[in-house]
Write a protein that holds these residues in place. Structure first.
Motif: not given
Length: 340
Positions: A28, A56, A64
């Protein structure tokens, strides 16, 4: 450390790294902690998890969302201030808890504000009125994405409340809001602001005769044990406000912002359905407990709205000033269009 132990240790580290990478923990680019107050079974949390999955998936793991339910990151005031200060990326907050932070949002305390029809209610949330209400957070140092529905309030009492005249002389618990106090004054009832944690005992001992809450809250808190009458009024909008830290939001690429907004909006029909299922199950449990239930007809709802709207409108404008005047004028214009 001998060779075999070093080899095992190295293998373990590589395995852990592989697991972290596979789970997206290292993938992320942007991580947002999102705090809220509800339990993991309730509609808000269930659909926040769905939004996190969509975001996501659609950003290929670049964004995230980490969801923290049940006040794990503090009470709502602490979370709201955290978002403002940047110690927390986002919160999904009940509008009723934000009036001290942004008086303009207290317009949602006005009874029968939203149309009964869910599609029309969503049109009001997503249209010019909802956008203007969200924009009112700009001067408070946070980014409001949208309003999210979270059910509606109903009346209960230990005394009969089937007709509007029955409310006269009764005492009702409210959150600390002049608008809600005026709501009951308009019916000839009195309102007492009490902490939620004291409500069950206050109903049990007769400090107050009645209260207002969504059906799933009435069931969960077992208020039906100390209340004999329920009016299905759906009079009070329980709206959530999705708030992000401004610096975090502005630091996201525009396409990621679009993905996030679309994901929050996309799950709204499922969110409403989930809430309605919880409400229906709660109503069955409340009926089974022997509570007398009266459902207001459209004509009765119109009469209640007519009785309560002027006083609650005036209380809102007094609280929110010129900003409130502009918002209420826009609301009335948009509401009239939906009523045509």
């Amino acid at each position: 450390m001998n060779h075999s132990i070093r080899k095992l240790a190295a293998t373990a580290v590589l395995a852990a790294a592989g697991a972290a990478f596979a789970s997206g923990a290292w993938a992320a680019e942007f991580v947002a902690k999102i705090g809220h107050l509800e339990s993991t079974q309730q509609s808000r949390h269930v659909h926040l998890e769905k939004v996190a999955e969509l975001v996501a998936e659609r950003t290929d793991g670049a964004v995230e969302f980490q969801i923290f339910p049940q006040g794990q990151l503090g009470q709502q005031r602490e979370m709201t201030e955290g978002v403002q200060l940047g110690t927390l990326e986002a919160t999904v907050a009940p509008a009723a808890f934000l009036g001290g932070f942004n008086p303009a949002i207290s317009i949602l305390d006005i009874p029968f504000l939203l149309p009964e029809d869910e599609e029309k209610a969503q049109a009001l949330r997503a249209g010019a009125f909802g956008q203007a209400l969200c924009d009112s957070f700009d001067t408070r140092g946070v980014e409001c994405l949208m309003l999210w529905p979270n059910g509606r309030k109903n009346f209960t009492s230990s005394k009969p409340i089937a007709g509007m005249e029955d409310f006269s002389g009764q005492k009702f618990r409210v959150m600390d809001s002049n608008i809600l106090i005026e709501q009951f004054n308009a019916l000839g009832a009195s309102a007492i602001a009490l902490p939620f944690g004291e409500l069950y005992t206050s109903l049990q001992t007769g400090v107050v005769d009645g209260q207002e809450n969504p059906l799933d809250t009435i069931r969960a808190m077992k208020f039906y044990e100390v209340q004999d009458h329920l009016v299905l009024s759906n009079h009070g909008a329980m709206e959530d406000v999705i708030l992000f830290n401004t610096a975090f939001w502005n630091g996201l690429p525009e396409n990621y912002q679009t993905i996030i907004v679309d994901a929050f909006r996309e799950v709204i029909p499922d969110l409403i359905a989930h809430k309605q299922a919880a409400v229906a199950a709660s109503l069955e449990e409340i009926k089974a407990a022997g509570v007398t239930v009266h459902e207001l007809s459209p004509e009765e709802k119109a009469a209640f709205r007519e009785a309560m709207y002027p006083a609650t409108r005036a209380a809102y404008v007094e609280r929110a000033g010129a900003e409130g005047e502009e918002l209420i004028a826009l609301y009335e214009q948009e509401y009239a269009k939906l009523s045509e």
